[in-house]
Design a protein around this motif. Structure first.
Motif, PDB file in Angstrom:
ATOM      1  N   ALA B 365       0.848  -1.187   0.000  1.00  0.00           N
ATOM      2  CA  ALA B 365       0.000   0.000   0.000  1.00  0.00           C
ATOM      3  C   ALA B 365       0.886   1.241   0.000  1.00  0.00           C
ATOM      4  O   ALA B 365       1.321   1.702   1.053  1.00  0.00           O
ATOM      5  CB  ALA B 365      -0.918  -0.023   1.215  1.00  0.00           C
ATOM      6  N   PHE B 366       1.193   1.735  -1.170  1.00  0.00           N
ATOM      7  CA  PHE B 366       1.938   2.977  -1.265  1.00  0.00           C
ATOM      8  C   PHE B 366       1.194   3.860  -2.252  1.00  0.00           C
ATOM      9  O   PHE B 366       0.940   3.475  -3.381  1.00  0.00           O
ATOM     10  CB  PHE B 366       3.379   2.738  -1.712  1.00  0.00           C
ATOM     11  CG  PHE B 366       4.251   3.946  -1.512  1.00  0.00           C
ATOM     12  CD1 PHE B 366       4.740   4.253  -0.249  1.00  0.00           C
ATOM     13  CD2 PHE B 366       4.550   4.796  -2.569  1.00  0.00           C
ATOM     14  CE1 PHE B 366       5.528   5.377  -0.040  1.00  0.00           C
ATOM     15  CE2 PHE B 366       5.325   5.927  -2.373  1.00  0.00           C
ATOM     16  CZ  PHE B 366       5.819   6.213  -1.097  1.00  0.00           C
ATOM     17  N   GLN B 367       0.831   5.051  -1.797  1.00  0.00           N
ATOM     18  CA  GLN B 367      -0.021   5.903  -2.610  1.00  0.00           C
ATOM     19  C   GLN B 367       0.788   6.670  -3.657  1.00  0.00           C
ATOM     20  O   GLN B 367       1.861   7.185  -3.346  1.00  0.00           O
ATOM     21  CB  GLN B 367      -0.740   6.916  -1.714  1.00  0.00           C
ATOM     22  CG  GLN B 367      -1.572   6.287  -0.618  1.00  0.00           C
ATOM     23  CD  GLN B 367      -2.715   5.485  -1.184  1.00  0.00           C
ATOM     24  OE1 GLN B 367      -3.330   5.865  -2.174  1.00  0.00           O
ATOM     25  NE2 GLN B 367      -2.990   4.336  -0.575  1.00  0.00           N
ATOM     26  N   PRO B 368       0.244   6.755  -4.878  1.00  0.00           N
ATOM     27  CA  PRO B 368       0.925   7.517  -5.928  1.00  0.00           C
ATOM     28  C   PRO B 368       1.214   8.951  -5.483  1.00  0.00           C
ATOM     29  O   PRO B 368       2.279   9.492  -5.776  1.00  0.00           O
ATOM     30  CB  PRO B 368      -0.065   7.515  -7.088  1.00  0.00           C
ATOM     31  CG  PRO B 368      -1.060   6.469  -6.791  1.00  0.00           C
ATOM     32  CD  PRO B 368      -0.993   6.127  -5.347  1.00  0.00           C
ATOM     33  N   ARG B 400       1.775   6.892   5.796  1.00  0.00           N
ATOM     34  CA  ARG B 400       1.487   8.313   5.907  1.00  0.00           C
ATOM     35  C   ARG B 400       2.089   9.034   4.710  1.00  0.00           C
ATOM     36  O   ARG B 400       3.104   8.617   4.164  1.00  0.00           O
ATOM     37  CB  ARG B 400       2.121   8.885   7.186  1.00  0.00           C
ATOM     38  CG  ARG B 400       1.594   8.306   8.493  1.00  0.00           C
ATOM     39  CD  ARG B 400       0.370   9.049   8.989  1.00  0.00           C
ATOM     40  NE  ARG B 400       0.576  10.482   9.070  1.00  0.00           N
ATOM     41  CZ  ARG B 400       1.110  11.108  10.119  1.00  0.00           C
ATOM     42  NH1 ARG B 400       1.490  10.440  11.171  1.00  0.00           N
ATOM     43  NH2 ARG B 400       1.246  12.427  10.106  1.00  0.00           N
ATOM     44  N   ASP B 401       1.481  10.133   4.342  1.00  0.00           N
ATOM     45  CA  ASP B 401       1.987  10.965   3.255  1.00  0.00           C
ATOM     46  C   ASP B 401       3.294  11.621   3.704  1.00  0.00           C
ATOM     47  O   ASP B 401       3.335  12.224   4.777  1.00  0.00           O
ATOM     48  CB  ASP B 401       0.933  12.043   2.959  1.00  0.00           C
ATOM     49  CG  ASP B 401       1.286  12.862   1.728  1.00  0.00           C
ATOM     50  OD1 ASP B 401       2.487  12.941   1.382  1.00  0.00           O
ATOM     51  OD2 ASP B 401       0.355  13.411   1.114  1.00  0.00           O
ATOM     52  N   PRO B 402       4.361  11.498   2.919  1.00  0.00           N
ATOM     53  CA  PRO B 402       5.641  12.103   3.344  1.00  0.00           C
ATOM     54  C   PRO B 402       5.517  13.606   3.595  1.00  0.00           C
ATOM     55  O   PRO B 402       6.245  14.158   4.429  1.00  0.00           O
ATOM     56  CB  PRO B 402       6.594  11.810   2.184  1.00  0.00           C
ATOM     57  CG  PRO B 402       5.839  11.103   1.159  1.00  0.00           C
ATOM     58  CD  PRO B 402       4.474  10.772   1.660  1.00  0.00           C
ATOM     59  N   GLN B 403       4.604  14.242   2.888  1.00  0.00           N
ATOM     60  CA  GLN B 403       4.402  15.677   3.088  1.00  0.00           C
ATOM     61  C   GLN B 403       3.996  15.967   4.547  1.00  0.00           C
ATOM     62  O   GLN B 403       4.521  16.875   5.181  1.00  0.00           O
ATOM     63  CB  GLN B 403       3.282  16.146   2.163  1.00  0.00           C
ATOM     64  CG  GLN B 403       3.368  17.587   1.786  1.00  0.00           C
ATOM     65  CD  GLN B 403       2.474  17.866   0.576  1.00  0.00           C
ATOM     66  OE1 GLN B 403       1.339  17.386   0.512  1.00  0.00           O
ATOM     67  NE2 GLN B 403       2.983  18.627  -0.365  1.00  0.00           N
ATOM     68  N   GLU B 404       3.084  15.158   5.040  1.00  0.00           N
ATOM     69  CA  GLU B 404       2.654  15.308   6.434  1.00  0.00           C
ATOM     70  C   GLU B 404       3.813  15.050   7.385  1.00  0.00           C
ATOM     71  O   GLU B 404       4.007  15.773   8.357  1.00  0.00           O
ATOM     72  CB  GLU B 404       1.554  14.287   6.768  1.00  0.00           C
ATOM     73  CG  GLU B 404       0.198  14.598   6.183  1.00  0.00           C
ATOM     74  CD  GLU B 404      -0.745  13.416   6.374  1.00  0.00           C
ATOM     75  OE1 GLU B 404      -1.619  13.239   5.531  1.00  0.00           O
ATOM     76  OE2 GLU B 404      -0.572  12.658   7.365  1.00  0.00           O
ATOM     77  N   LEU B 405       4.577  14.006   7.061  1.00  0.00           N
ATOM     78  CA  LEU B 405       5.707  13.659   7.936  1.00  0.00           C
ATOM     79  C   LEU B 405       6.713  14.799   7.979  1.00  0.00           C
ATOM     80  O   LEU B 405       7.279  15.122   9.018  1.00  0.00           O
ATOM     81  CB  LEU B 405       6.379  12.372   7.451  1.00  0.00           C
ATOM     82  CG  LEU B 405       5.525  11.106   7.531  1.00  0.00           C
ATOM     83  CD1 LEU B 405       6.226   9.938   6.846  1.00  0.00           C
ATOM     84  CD2 LEU B 405       5.223  10.745   8.988  1.00  0.00           C
ATOM     85  N   MET B 406       6.921  15.441   6.816  1.00  0.00           N
ATOM     86  CA  MET B 406       7.882  16.548   6.740  1.00  0.00           C
ATOM     87  C   MET B 406       7.423  17.711   7.595  1.00  0.00           C
ATOM     88  O   MET B 406       8.206  18.285   8.344  1.00  0.00           O
ATOM     89  CB  MET B 406       8.039  17.019   5.295  1.00  0.00           C
ATOM     90  CG  MET B 406       8.969  16.173   4.472  1.00  0.00           C
ATOM     91  SD  MET B 406       9.174  16.874   2.815  1.00  0.00           S
ATOM     92  CE  MET B 406       7.885  16.091   1.913  1.00  0.00           C
ATOM     93  N   GLN B 407       6.129  18.033   7.468  1.00  0.00           N
ATOM     94  CA  GLN B 407       5.602  19.165   8.231  1.00  0.00           C
ATOM     95  C   GLN B 407       5.684  18.873   9.717  1.00  0.00           C
ATOM     96  O   GLN B 407       6.059  19.717  10.523  1.00  0.00           O
ATOM     97  CB  GLN B 407       4.145  19.435   7.837  1.00  0.00           C
ATOM     98  CG  GLN B 407       4.053  20.161   6.513  1.00  0.00           C
ATOM     99  CD  GLN B 407       2.704  19.985   5.835  1.00  0.00           C
ATOM    100  OE1 GLN B 407       1.823  19.311   6.355  1.00  0.00           O
ATOM    101  NE2 GLN B 407       2.569  20.575   4.665  1.00  0.00           N
ATOM    102  N   GLU B 408       5.338  17.628  10.045  1.00  0.00           N
ATOM    103  CA  GLU B 408       5.287  17.232  11.438  1.00  0.00           C
ATOM    104  C   GLU B 408       6.648  17.357  12.107  1.00  0.00           C
ATOM    105  O   GLU B 408       6.761  17.821  13.228  1.00  0.00           O
ATOM    106  CB  GLU B 408       4.868  15.765  11.460  1.00  0.00           C
ATOM    107  CG  GLU B 408       3.997  15.369  12.596  1.00  0.00           C
ATOM    108  CD  GLU B 408       3.538  13.953  12.343  1.00  0.00           C
ATOM    109  OE1 GLU B 408       2.411  13.803  11.878  1.00  0.00           O
ATOM    110  OE2 GLU B 408       4.313  13.007  12.576  1.00  0.00           O
ATOM    111  N   ARG B 409       7.681  16.942  11.421  1.00  0.00           N
ATOM    112  CA  ARG B 409       8.959  16.857  12.099  1.00  0.00           C
ATOM    113  C   ARG B 409       9.987  17.866  11.595  1.00  0.00           C
ATOM    114  O   ARG B 409      11.124  17.830  11.998  1.00  0.00           O
ATOM    115  CB  ARG B 409       9.505  15.455  11.965  1.00  0.00           C
ATOM    116  CG  ARG B 409       8.738  14.502  12.908  1.00  0.00           C
ATOM    117  CD  ARG B 409       9.373  13.222  12.850  1.00  0.00           C
ATOM    118  NE  ARG B 409       9.594  13.033  11.423  1.00  0.00           N
ATOM    119  CZ  ARG B 409      10.491  12.249  10.933  1.00  0.00           C
ATOM    120  NH1 ARG B 409      11.250  11.575  11.721  1.00  0.00           N
ATOM    121  NH2 ARG B 409      10.628  12.130   9.636  1.00  0.00           N
TER     122      ARG B 409
END
Lengths: 98, 482
Positions: B365-368, B400-409
């Motif tokens: 499960a990896f989203q485009p 999780r969307d990497p974008q979210e992970l980037m913002q988060e951390r």
């Protein structure tokens, strides 16, 4: 006319795991010959106009939908086995994979 | 004298049905022993098998995909032998009127197309599973598999090299998966292969004695076992030994093929028509409908990916090996229209991760959108290549969307030039000895300084960028000193 040989009877007996006593193959071969001679009567019937068939019923394409139904309980499934361990059927070792 | 190997393959594929071929027992893998049996599949007296409609349809689907001639009339036969895993004393199979025959499959081997003819494909039921305990004079039988629907696909002896056999299996598996007829899981026994091989003098047309190899648990095992067997038979011929027509088992640990010592003898199966099953007719419109309903097959898929996105044949081949990978690629490219980097990330990072963790590309499960976001961030310089790789794994594992992970951390890379300059200045001031070493020609000192800068940036800088700034500053200070 003897068609079936005692050797053929022995071979089929082995494949069917039937043990024959000494001399029995000869006797059975003669009996099988008689059966075949009787069946051979069918060869006198003209069949040129008859389609070959593998089945006597005028039916085809009998299927069932792909739906599951409950299976037997494992205990019930192995109840008739001569030997078992748990719910597995135990048999003499068959293949030596060394 | 040179010898030519002649190879044919028999593949058994488990058809993806909920119930068995002739009864309603479930086909779930891994159920407790003998929990999925009934009087029909146990061969108890007075029962009647009835064909599973879906298994019949899946068989036809494979037959048309392999461009076989589908039988107008097929029937089932009893194949009779005694073995503890065969409860009825016979297997319901197909003898002289199989489901399909005379098909073909083209496979690419070393850049060339190798046509492989399909001899036949027929439906049959599986046997039970025998469990062997090396320390006991017993075997144990689990009949859950007995009656599982199989399609046996047999090639003509058209293969000549172990690599061709391997390529055929890879392509066949890709087709079976594209058709959705089987999960093709070799560990679970959903896809099994036996190989037949003989050797003959190059140029001869008569076939030599045939050896059948079993116990092939992977495509690699097929390739290795065939390679071994070619050498063994060649040595035997050259040593004037006769090659026995026999069944051998592949022992991957040896690695060698070994003669199968079996108490089962004399394979004379005495096939006769199964009286409990009526014949089956498959009319031309049904075959035509199955043909029209075929999904895009791997060969078409590869060609389309290569032509639409300008991918190499290799890249297209890797992406088309799984429907899910191909879809991920196309959807990611729709959002981030640079096919090559998208392909590289899927083939390198995603497949690398999945292979390392034994995961199936079809279920990954990896989203485009995640891939697109990651590549956009990388392009914009917001993250380093290294951070991108770490984020990729994290988003896969945490879904999780990497974008979210980037913002988060706040893993964003320091891109502000002024900030980087200040950072480098601080490190240079602190490590004058290394600066001097570098200026005396010790190249390693530069790497040390880059490392110190990365430390100070808590990993959030591009090392290449730091290196460039450092080199510039150190050269200037050196020139100033001279």
């Amino acid at each position: 006319m003897a068609v079936v040989t005692p050797a053929e009877v022995q071979a089929v007996a082995f494949l069917a795991r039937v043990q024959l006593a000494d001399g029995q193959a000869q006797h059975v071969a003669a009996q099988v010959d008689q059966v075949l001679a009787y069946v051979r009567k069918l060869q006198a019937i003209p069949t040129q106009s008859i389609e070959p068939t593998s089945h006597v019923l005028p039916l085809a394409n009998v299927t069932r939908p792909d739906q599951t139904v409950p299976s037997l309980a494992p205990e019930e499934a192995v109840r008739l086995a001569p030997d078992r361990r748990g719910h597995l059927v135990r048999v003499p070792k068959v293949v030596d994979l060394s | 004298m040179t010898y030519e190997p002649v190879i044919g393959l028999e593949v058994h594929v488990q058809l993806a049905t909920a119930s068995k071929l002739f009864c309603g027992c479930p086909t779930t893998f891994g159920a407790p022993p003998n929990s999925q049996t009934c009087p029909v599949c146990l061969g108890l007296p007075g029962v009647l098998p009835v064909l599973n409609q879906r298994a019949f349809e899946l068989g036809i689907r494979v037959a048309v995909a392999l461009e076989c001639r589908v039988a107008e009339t097929m029937k089932f036969d009893r194949k009779q032998y005694f073995y503890p895993d065969l409860p009825k004393g016979y297997q319901i199979s197909q003898y002289d009127r199989p489901l399909a025959h005379d098909g073909h499959l083209d496979v690419a081997v070393n850049g060339a197309m190798k046509p492989v003819r399909i001899h036949r494909a027929h439906l049959e039921e599986d046997a039970g599973k025998l469990l062997h305990d090396p320390n006991e004079p017993f075997s144990y039988v689990d009949f859950n598999r007995a009656g599982i629907p199989l399609l046996e696909i047999v090639t003509e002896p058209d293969l000549r090299l172990p690599e061709e056999a391997y390529a055929y299996l890879v392509e066949l598996k890709a087709i079976l998966r594209a058709l959705g007829v089987s999960n093709c899981n070799m560990e679970e026994g959903s896809l099994r292969c036996d190989a037949n091989i003989s050797l003959r003098p190059a140029g001869a047309s008569a076939l030599g004695p045939k050896v059948e190899i079993k116990n092939l648990n992977s495509f690699k095992a097929v390739k290795d076992a065939l390679g071994f067997e070619i050498e063994r038979q060649q040595r035997a011929i050259e040593g004037r030994q006769t090659i026995v027509q026999e069944t051998r088992l592949w022992n991957a640990r040896a690695p060698a093929t070994e003669p199968m010592r079996s108490k089962e003898e004399a394979s004379d199966y005495r096939y006769f028509p199964e009286p409990d099953l009526v014949p089956f007719r498959i009319d031309a419109p049904a075959v035509e409908a199955a043909r029209r309903a075929l999904p895009e097959l791997p060969a078409q898929h590869r060609q389309r990916l290569a032509e639409t996105y300008g991918l190499s044949a290799y890249d297209a081949g890797v992406l088309a090996q799984s429907r899910a990978l191909g879809a991920l690629f196309e959807q990611a490219v729709a959002q981030y229209p640079k096919p090559k980097p998208v392909a590289n990330w899927i083939m390198g990072d995603l497949l690398g991760y999945l292979n390392a963790h034994g995961q199936d590309p079809d279920t990954a499960a990896f989203q485009p959108a995640w891939l697109a976001h990651l590549l956009q961030a990388l392009d914009g310089g917001a993250i380093s290549g290294r951070t991108a790789k770490a984020l990729f794994v994290e988003s896969l594992e945490r879904q999780r969307d990497p974008q979210e992970l980037m913002q988060e951390r706040d893993v964003r890379q320091i891109v502000d030039a002024g900030e980087l300059e200040r950072l480098v200045d601080a490190v240079v001031a602190e490590h004058q000895k290394s600066v001097a070493d570098y200026q005396k020609g010790k190249a390693n000192a530069l790497m040390f300084l880059v490392g110190k800068c990365m430390e100070r940036a808590r990993g959030q800088a591009n090392p290449q960028q730091l290196r460039t700034i450092l080199e510039r500053k150190l050269t200037i200070s050196r020139e100033a000193a001279l």
